[in-house]
Every structure is written in C-alpha cells, then in structure tokens.
Design an enzyme around this catalytic site. Structure first.
Site, mmCIF file in Angstrom:
data_model
loop_
_atom_site.group_PDB
_atom_site.id
_atom_site.type_symbol
_atom_site.label_atom_id
_atom_site.label_comp_id
_atom_site.label_asym_id
_atom_site.label_seq_id
_atom_site.Cartn_x
_atom_site.Cartn_y
_atom_site.Cartn_z
ATOM 1 N N GLU A 75 57.981 39.853 13.753
ATOM 2 C CA GLU A 75 56.876 39.151 14.397
ATOM 3 C C GLU A 75 56.028 38.436 13.337
ATOM 4 O O GLU A 75 55.820 38.955 12.244
ATOM 5 C CB GLU A 75 56.009 40.163 15.151
ATOM 6 C CG GLU A 75 54.798 39.570 15.847
ATOM 7 C CD GLU A 75 53.935 40.632 16.516
ATOM 8 O OE1 GLU A 75 53.202 40.273 17.452
ATOM 9 O OE2 GLU A 75 54.000 41.816 16.113
ATOM 10 N N LYS A 90 54.663 35.641 23.693
ATOM 11 C CA LYS A 90 54.314 37.049 23.870
ATOM 12 C C LYS A 90 53.384 37.218 25.074
ATOM 13 O O LYS A 90 52.337 36.592 25.157
ATOM 14 C CB LYS A 90 53.631 37.556 22.601
ATOM 15 C CG LYS A 90 53.308 39.045 22.591
ATOM 16 C CD LYS A 90 52.674 39.424 21.259
ATOM 17 C CE LYS A 90 52.396 40.896 21.127
ATOM 18 N NZ LYS A 90 51.762 41.227 19.815
ATOM 19 N N CYS A 112 56.854 42.882 20.022
ATOM 20 C CA CYS A 112 56.002 44.003 19.619
ATOM 21 C C CYS A 112 55.377 44.771 20.786
ATOM 22 O O CYS A 112 56.020 45.601 21.415
ATOM 23 C CB CYS A 112 54.953 43.501 18.632
ATOM 24 S SG CYS A 112 54.275 44.813 17.580
#
Length: 263
Positions: A43, A109, A143
């Site tokens: 990330e 995300k 994540c």
C-alpha cells in the site's frame, strides 16, 4: 487451466520519496522475480502511509502510473500496488493494476482508516475491481478492507483475493488471523503483502506477508525483513475443491451501500 505464479514484494519504504521507492522495487523485480505472472507491491508504495496528500498526490497518468505500465510491459507480467492519486476534486488511496499489455485498471480503497484520519484526507471507493488474468479472476483490496468480511465476500466471484497493506506490527495478530479467514470463507486463495521497517510517524511494520490456500493453509510466509515471497497457485485444484465442497452455493445474498459511512 494455467497455474499462477505470484510474487509479493515486502519492501522497506522510503518515507515521502517516490523516486527511491520506485528504484528499490524495480531492483527487486529485476533481481528476485524472473518468472512471476503477477507481482504485488505494498500500500502507498511510493510514499509510505502518509496523510500528506497535497505533497504526494499524483495524477492517474502521472510518473508512477507510467513507470508501473512500462515495468509490466518490460517484464511481461501484471503488477499492482496502491499510491496516492489526485483525481478531480479528490484524493484516493488507489490501487493501480498494470497489465503486461500496457493496460491500466484501478480500485479505490473503500474502508479508510479513521484511526489515522484517512477518511478526512481521501475519498472512499464505491466499487470492487475483479481482474481477469490468464483465466484467473482476481480481486485486489487495500489494507483496512481486510477487517470487513462483507466487502471481501464473493460467492464464486473470484479465485484470488489480494490485500496490499501498511499493517503495523502492533496489530500483526489480526493480519495473520484475518488473511486465512478470508481464504476459508470465500473458498479462494488469498495473498497479503505488507512492508517492513519504521516510518516517519514512528509506526513499525513487521512484514508477515502471506499467501494462503482455500483451506487457510500458508503456502508462503514472510519474515520481518525485506524480501520477496512467492508461490505457484493451482486453479485446477481450487475448482476441484469447490466442486467437491460447494459451500459457496449456500452463501447469503446481499447488497452493499455504494456510499460508505464518512464523518
């Protein structure tokens, strides 16, 4: 059905230094990855996990995206990882997927890490991405998404889930527990790549990158050092297991609000 060779680059990121990070990762690919079909980067692989979007945001057709595309074509492989992208009026923690043919796809995300105020600096994504690669259906996530099983859920919708992360050592037990859980509940392979070292926010990252099969068994695990973690995945074995134990056919149906909660 073709096997998939996957490599995770567990790197120590240089804080706020895209050029140094691109150089490090390109060197790892050239020296350590020779036959991979897919290479996965962490990330925010150009900067580390920073909220300084004004200094670090790039356009979608910027230097890192062009570098990623060129690298994928040069090495004849797909490469993905997330970077800070400035698109219109917003900044996104955006996973870029560069194909070996020079194509580019992306995923934003969805679950922004509020404990670091990420939701105040970035706009959340609204939809998942499923990429087809050599007959494989691959869903890349980022994540904090790992903690949300509804967003990660697929009833035979993908064969491989990917998580690119900057996951702190203080919560490593959650990382190593949830990755295999996602594999079991989705009856798919799961690969999670983390970084190592300490960033300028004094957060420590202990690696522990993992590639798990559909039983949740580890096929390859990372240490707490910079390294490449790789494995060969079998779609034939996965499909055979799904046919023998078709739990996915009994999965609950649901819809997801396209606009995740923001404060």
């Amino acid at each position: 059905m073709r096997d998939l060779n996957i490599a995770l680059l567990q790197a120590e990121l240089h804080w706020g230094n895209p050029q140094a990070n691109r150089q490090t990762l390109a060197g790892m690919i050239a020296q350590e990855v020779s036959s991979a079909d897919l290479v996965v980067l962490p990330e925010m692989f150009t900067t580390g996990f920073t909220m300084d979007v004004q200094s670090n945001g790039e356009p979608l057709d910027g230097q890192t995206a062009n570098w990623l595309q060129s690298l994928a074509v040069e090495h004849d492989m797909a490469i993905c990882g997330s970077v800070i992208i400035h698109d219109g009026d917003y900044f996104y923690n955006r996973l870029l997927w560069a194909g070996s043919d020079g194509s580019m796809q992306f995923y934003d995300k969805r679950h922004l890490f509020r404990m670091a105020q990420e939701h105040h600096h970035f706009r959340a994504g609204r939809s998942r991405l499923v990429v087809e690669l050599q007959g494989w259906r691959i869903c890349p996530l980022i994540c904090y998404d790992l903690r949300f099983p509804v967003w990660s859920r697929g009833a035979n919708e993908f064969d491989l889930l990917i998580y690119v992360a900057n996951w702190p050592a203080a919560r490593e037990s959650a990382w190593t527990t949830l990755l295999p859980a996602r594999a079991v509940e989705n009856q798919c392979y799961v690969a999670g790549v983390n970084c190592v070292g300490k960033d300028d926010n004094n957060a420590t990252y202990s690696g522990a990158s993992l590639i798990a099969d559909y039983f949740g068994n580890a096929l390859a695990t990372g240490s707490d050092e910079k390294e490449t973690i790789s494995a060969t995945l079998s779609l034939e074995k996965l499909n055979r297991y799904r046919e023998k134990f078709p739990a996915w056919k009994d999965a609950d149906s649901f819809t997801v609000d396209p606009e995740p909660g923001r404060s």
